[in-house]
Design an enzyme around this catalytic site. Sequence first.
Site, short mmCIF file in Angstrom:
data_model
loop_
_atom_site.label_atom_id
_atom_site.label_comp_id
_atom_site.label_asym_id
_atom_site.label_seq_id
_atom_site.Cartn_x
_atom_site.Cartn_y
_atom_site.Cartn_z
N SER A 189 0.89 -1.19 -0.10
CA SER A 189 -0.06 -0.01 0.07
C SER A 189 0.90 1.09 0.13
O SER A 189 2.00 1.41 0.49
CB SER A 189 -0.99 -0.05 1.07
OG SER A 189 -1.41 1.15 1.38
N TYR A 212 -1.78 0.96 11.69
CA TYR A 212 -1.68 0.48 10.27
C TYR A 212 -0.70 1.48 9.63
O TYR A 212 0.23 0.62 9.02
CB TYR A 212 -3.07 1.07 9.72
CG TYR A 212 -3.04 0.79 8.21
CD1 TYR A 212 -3.47 -0.38 7.52
CD2 TYR A 212 -2.95 1.99 7.53
CE1 TYR A 212 -3.62 -0.53 6.21
CE2 TYR A 212 -2.69 1.60 5.86
CZ TYR A 212 -3.27 0.69 5.59
OH TYR A 212 -3.42 0.16 3.89
#
Length: 326
Positions: free
Chosen positions: A143, A156
Site C-alpha cells: 500500500s 496501520y
Amino acid sequence: MRNQIANKVVVITGASSGAGRATAFELAEEKAFLVLASRNEQVLEELAEECRKIGCEVLVAPTDVTDNTAMHRLAVKAFEWKGRIDVWVNNAGVLAAGTFEEMPWEAHQKVINTNLLGYMSGAHAVLPYFKRQGEGILINNISIGAYVSVPYGGAYTASKFALRGFFESLKGELTGWSGIHIVDLFPAFLDTPGIQHAGNYTGKVLKPSPPVYDPRIVAHSVKSSILYPKSTRYPGGASLLFKIGHSLAPEWMSKMTGLLMKGYFKVADPAEKTDGNLFQSVDFSMSTNGNSRPRLTPHGRRMLGLGLAGAAIGLGLYMLSGKRNA
C-alpha cells in the site's frame, strides 16, 4: 516454465476477499496451481469452486497469518501438494481506525501482528523453499500507506512503514540469489470490503479517500510481477505521485491528510463502534469489490495526475527557493 504462469504453484494469503480474491481469479485464468489461505474456510471453499470452474487446480488452506506455526504449516502443505512453491503473495491485512489513545491496545497489537508480522512470517516460512529451489517470487501487497501516513490509523501506518523497511533489508540480504525475487506493491486506495471489515472506533462511518481504484489493478500487478519480477510497482498512477509528494513535503502531506480526516469526521454519519474482523473473521461483504464511491474514471485519473504533478513541481520549486534564500 520461465515467463509463464500456467502450472506455477502460487500461495495467496488473505484470498477470501478484496485484492486477494481478485488475484485468485486473475491467476485462475492463467491456469496457475492456487493455494488459497485466509481465516474463513467456508468462503475459501466457495472461491476455490469458482476458480476450478475457470479451469485451474486449487488447494484450500485455512490459515491465520498471525500464527507463525500455522504459516509454516501452510508452506509445508503447499510444497507437498505439487513438490515446489513458485510464488508467495503476502496480501492478508486488517485496518483499525480511531484516536490512538482511545483505541483498545489489543486492536493496535492485532494490526501490527497481522499486517507486519504476518508478512514477515510469510517470508520466514517460504524462503527456505525458495533457497532450496534456487528460485521463487515473493510478492507483497503493501500500500501507498508505506509512504503516506494515515491519521487515526497509527498502527496501520506503523505496520506499512515497517514493511517497506523490512523488505528493503531482506532484498539486501538476498543479494547474490539471482533466482529469488521480492516484489513490493504500493497501490493507492482500493475499492475492497476491507474498510467495511475494519475495526472502527471513531463513531463515524468510514469511507476510503479518493482516488479509489478497482482491486484488479493489484491482481494485474501480481500477474506482471510473476512474468517480469521487479523490486517495486505502483498499481494505479496516483500512488507514485503521492510518494513523490511525500518525499518533497512530508510534513505538509501529514498536516493535510490530518485536516482532511478531521473535516470528514465532522460531517460523516454516525456508526456503532466495532472490532470488525480484527479478532475473528466476518461473514459479510466477502467479495472482490466494496462498491465504494467515487471510483476514478480515466478522465479523473488524468486530472489527478496533472494536479499532483503540478503540486509536486510547485512544492519542489518552493523548497528550492527557500533553500536559496536561507
